[in-house]
Design an enzyme around this catalytic site. Structure first.
Site, short mmCIF file in Angstrom:
data_model
loop_
_atom_site.label_atom_id
_atom_site.label_comp_id
_atom_site.label_asym_id
_atom_site.label_seq_id
_atom_site.Cartn_x
_atom_site.Cartn_y
_atom_site.Cartn_z
N ARG A 49 20.14 39.00 36.64
CA ARG A 49 21.14 38.25 37.21
C ARG A 49 21.44 36.73 37.02
NH1 ARG A 49 23.23 40.91 41.92
NH2 ARG A 49 21.72 42.05 41.81
N THR A 50 20.11 36.05 37.22
CA THR A 50 20.22 34.85 36.84
C THR A 50 20.46 34.53 35.55
OG1 THR A 50 18.96 34.55 39.03
CG2 THR A 50 18.98 32.58 37.31
N LYS A 78 0.29 36.32 24.52
CA LYS A 78 -0.87 36.37 23.65
C LYS A 78 -1.75 35.34 24.27
CE LYS A 78 1.89 37.25 19.51
NZ LYS A 78 2.37 36.62 18.35
N ARG A 99 12.70 30.46 33.89
CA ARG A 99 12.29 31.04 35.17
C ARG A 99 10.83 31.45 34.72
NH1 ARG A 99 15.38 33.60 39.17
NH2 ARG A 99 14.11 34.98 40.37
N HIS A 127 14.72 27.06 43.71
CA HIS A 127 16.02 27.73 42.70
C HIS A 127 17.07 26.91 42.80
CE1 HIS A 127 17.75 30.73 40.50
NE2 HIS A 127 17.95 31.67 41.45
#
Lengths: 302, 145
Positions: A49-50, A78, A99, A127
């Site tokens: 969504r974001t 890795k 994020r 956020h």
């Protein structure tokens, strides 16, 4: 150029100017403002969504988008450090939207990165673009941010969106009404924050029509099953904080219902058809707010 | 001259760190990086002390600690005293002052904090010196020390 890590870094004037900029993008969302620029979206933790909202914002401004949507497909699988990933990507992109599941990741990235970082969520911490779209939705539906009655309902203990909203609203003399089961009540540190900043609040465990009828904004959040140690208690409270259409018969005409989404059951589907329902438009507003934030961080007139 | 000071060599120039809780002597050596010290270092512990029962003492010849170095002790041993010695005389007594910021001294208790998951130093802001309240610069969690 500057990064956006937390809403707490933004003063009142800055918030208002970003909201005005978002309104201009809403009037004309498709522009070539970022023609020739590259925006990186690094989603070490998936959030479709974001990510789609940020990528749409960049695309509608004419920028190209690079990045990944899951750490499994990036070199952090890795064992590459966050710093190394940021340093590499900053060679290619003009701005990084990230994020991350770890708290403080965006602050750290902003300190090592030569290009601006926009925090699109760092674990349970911050956020800020969500908070800005909440503010924009309140402003747009109420015509002002000042002096509103705002009911925060559901999980007020772990819900970072409600904590950030309180901090962002400190400039605008709100009256908050916290509605939550005892297990998920507003933590003391935020009540202390309200007292320190002269923010009025009341606390309730019952979500009833008296509260609903005196509200300008109802901000619903999800009551998550995994937050409860006692599942009997969850079964008892999960239906107490559900909003149904029949509870909205005598509301203020300007009342709007917000929710950061996704919802699971806390807003009944019959509310969707009520004029007070605003959560889908709220999500759409995120696009214009993110256009404003990207341009602001790049210091490009929006 | 006090009795315990007779047990160890007198210092011509340097620093005597006194009133160290005995169990913290080696922690302090670590915090000040004295394992790699080139000049002579005298370490004593389980010495009798009227103030704290059993104390430790560290004498470092020809070495004077900066305020930054001293501030590293502010979380572990806030009550130690540093005696600055010139020509066998105590010319200054320094106490530990808690600084506004702590870099690389306290580990963030939040396992989901970036500072515990990247090759980087921790960083705390001291938000209340009396209550010894710290706030992580990264994850913003508060911590009492």
């Amino acid at each position: 150029m500057h990064s956006l890590v937390t809403i707490a870094d933004l003063g009142k004037e800055k918030i208002l100017s970003l909201l005005a900029s978002a309104a201009r993008f809403e009037a004309m969302p498709n522009r070539k403002t970022l023609d020739g620029r590259v925006v990186a979206t690094l989603f070490f933790e998936p959030s479709t969504r974001t990510r789609l909202s940020f990528e749409t914002a960049a695309n509608r401004l004419g920028a190209r988008v690079i990045g990944f949507s899951d750490a499994a497909t990036s070199s952090s699988s890795k064992g590459e450090s966050l710093k190394d990933t940021i340093m590499m990507v900053s060679n290619y992109a003009d701005i990084i939207v990230m994020r991350h599941h770890l708290e403080g990741a965006a602050r750290y990235a902003s300190e090592v990165s030569p290009v601006p970082i926009i925090n699109a969520g760092d674990g349970a911490n911050q956020h800020p673009s969500q908070t800005m779209l909440d503010l924009y939705s309140i402003m747009k539906t109420q015509g002002t941010l000042d002096g509103l009655d705002i009911c925060l309902v559901g999980d007020l203990k772990y819900g970072r969106t409600v904590h950030s909203l309180i901090m962002a609203m400190r400039h605008f003399h709100p009256r908050f009404h916290f509605v939550a089961p005892t297990e998920l009540a507003m933590p003391n540190e935020y009540k202390l924050y309200c007292r320190e900043h002269g923010i009025d609040f009341t606390e309730h465990t019952e979500f009833d029509e008296t509260l609903i009828n005196a509200a300008d904004i109802i901000y619903m959040t999800r009551v998550q099953r995994e937050r409860f140690t006692d599942l009997m208690e969850y079964e008892r409270v999960k239906n107490v904080y559900v909003l149904r259409a029949d509870m909205l018969r005598h509301t203020r005409p300007n009342l709007r219902i917000l929710h950061p989404l996704p919802r699971v059951g806390e807003i009944a589907y019959d509310v969707d058809d009520c004029p007070q329902a605003y959560y889908f438009q709220q999500a759409k507003n995120g696009l214009f707010v993110r256009q404003a934030l990207i341009c602001d961080c790049l210091e490009i007139e929006g | 001259m006090k009795k315990e000071e007779l047990l160890v060599a007198a210092l011509k120039n340097g620093t005597v760190i006194d009133h160290i809780p005995s169990e913290l002597v080696f922690k302090l050596i670590d915090l000040l990086g004295l394992q790699n010290e080139k000049s002579s270092v005298t370490i004593g512990y389980n010495l009798e002390s009227e103030k704290i029962g059993r104390k430790g003492i560290i004498k470092v010849a020809d070495r004077f600690f900066s305020d930054e170095e001293i501030s590293r002790l502010s979380v572990t041993a806030p009550n130690v005293v540093l005696n600055i010695i010139h020509d066998y005389e105590v010319v200054e007594k320094k106490t530990v002052v808690i600084p506004d910021e702590l870099h690389g001294i306290v580990r963030c208790p939040n396992p989901k904090c970036i500072s515990n998951n990247e090759p980087m130093s921790s960083f705390f802001h001291v938000i209340n010196k009396e209550q010894r309240l710290l706030k992580c610069h990264y994850c913003e969690k508060e911590l009492n020390v």
